[in-house]
Design a protein around this motif. Structure first.
Motif, PDB file in Angstrom:
ATOM      1  N   ARG A 108       0.821  -1.215   0.000  1.00  0.00           N
ATOM      2  CA  ARG A 108       0.000   0.000   0.000  1.00  0.00           C
ATOM      3  C   ARG A 108       0.853   1.262   0.000  1.00  0.00           C
ATOM      4  O   ARG A 108       0.488   2.275  -0.593  1.00  0.00           O
ATOM      5  N   ARG A 109       1.986   1.198   0.683  1.00  0.00           N
ATOM      6  CA  ARG A 109       2.839   2.378   0.779  1.00  0.00           C
ATOM      7  C   ARG A 109       3.268   2.881  -0.604  1.00  0.00           C
ATOM      8  O   ARG A 109       3.533   4.078  -0.792  1.00  0.00           O
TER       9      ARG A 109
ATOM     10  N   TRP B 212      -9.307   1.647   0.583  1.00  0.00           N
ATOM     11  CA  TRP B 212      -8.582   0.464   0.131  1.00  0.00           C
ATOM     12  C   TRP B 212      -9.547  -0.677  -0.153  1.00  0.00           C
ATOM     13  O   TRP B 212     -10.517  -0.893   0.590  1.00  0.00           O
ATOM     14  N   VAL B 213      -9.266  -1.392  -1.207  1.00  0.00           N
ATOM     15  CA  VAL B 213      -9.949  -2.644  -1.507  1.00  0.00           C
ATOM     16  C   VAL B 213      -8.922  -3.744  -1.282  1.00  0.00           C
ATOM     17  O   VAL B 213      -7.913  -3.816  -1.995  1.00  0.00           O
ATOM     18  N   ASP B 214      -9.139  -4.576  -0.284  1.00  0.00           N
ATOM     19  CA  ASP B 214      -8.141  -5.583   0.089  1.00  0.00           C
ATOM     20  C   ASP B 214      -7.960  -6.623  -1.005  1.00  0.00           C
ATOM     21  O   ASP B 214      -8.929  -7.151  -1.564  1.00  0.00           O
TER      22      ASP B 214
ATOM     23  N   LEU C 236      -8.235   1.911  -9.246  1.00  0.00           N
ATOM     24  CA  LEU C 236      -6.796   1.764  -9.448  1.00  0.00           C
ATOM     25  C   LEU C 236      -6.339   0.517  -8.716  1.00  0.00           C
ATOM     26  O   LEU C 236      -7.047  -0.005  -7.845  1.00  0.00           O
ATOM     27  N   ALA C 237      -5.141   0.055  -9.033  1.00  0.00           N
ATOM     28  CA  ALA C 237      -4.558  -1.090  -8.327  1.00  0.00           C
ATOM     29  C   ALA C 237      -3.066  -0.893  -8.174  1.00  0.00           C
ATOM     30  O   ALA C 237      -2.413  -0.331  -9.060  1.00  0.00           O
TER      31      ALA C 237
END
Length: 214
Positions: free
Chosen positions: A144-145, A162-164, A182-183
């Motif tokens: 994530r960072r 966030w989508v885990d 986005l991913a």
């Protein structure tokens, strides 16, 4: 209260192993010799195909005659190793749950080595722009960072959620299916799902760990 004597305190300090390079070499030689004597050794790691873990496992498999088994999560990798359905597990040091492998009473650290990942970055659907308002970003927790580090100013200051995702490939799959704007994924994820890069960076050299049975 009396201060413990220095000699008593010293008893709690374990002696360090020999030179680290020698310790590394011994472990690695022992693993390679074991692979040579047991063709088809099963190595479990995180899938699906295209994850950094899979690419590293495939690199080892090609050179040492291993069989790679992919799992959807590292929980499943751990369970397969503990249940002796596989011989070893390959786990990146960046995985947040790595201590569960280190501290499991039935497992041991067989070896460790450095290997670079493919490119990582922020990807988008090539046929649509991110929706206005809050951004939904699919990402594995450990990366994530990278969104904060790489996002251009136009995206960095927008509200987001966030989508885990369970892996870089899962994050790309979520985006391609419309479940995120986005991913954070890697180059194989972008190519596999025909995404486009918004921002990217070279891969990072990280430490990989190999666990086996005690």
């Amino acid at each position: 209260m009396a201060t413990p004597p220095e000699t008593a305190a010293d008893e709690w300090v374990p002696a360090l192993p020999g030179p680290l390079a020698e310790a590394y070499g011994r472990r690695w030689r022992a693993v390679v010799d074991r692979w040579a004597s047991r063709p088809g050794t099963t190595l479990a790691t995180l899938g699906p195909p295209g994850t950094s873990s899979h690419l590293t496992a495939a690199f080892l498999a090609e050179r040492h005659g291993l069989r790679v088994e992919l799992s959807d999560t590292f929980d499943a990798v751990l369970a397969a190793l503990v249940d002796r359905r596989v011989d070893q597990a390959l786990v990146p040091s960046a995985y947040q749950g790595l201590t569960r492998f280190h501290w499991h009473r039935d497992l041991r650290l067989d070896a460790y080595f450095a290997q670079a990942t493919p490119e990582y970055g922020i990807a988008a659907d090539p046929d649509r722009e991110p929706a206005a308002g809050q951004l939904a970003v699919a990402a594995l927790w450990e990366v994530r960072r990278l969104f904060t580090d790489l996002a251009p100013p136009a995206l960095r200051d927008r509200p987001m959620r966030w989508v885990d995702a369970d892996s870089t490939q899962h994050a790309a799959e979520i985006l391609a299916a419309g479940g995120a704007d986005l991913a954070v994924t890697n180059a194989p994820g972008v190519h596999r799902h025909a995404l486009r890069w918004v921002a990217r960076r070279p891969g990072a050299e990280i430490v990989w760990t190999l666990f086996g049975h005690c």
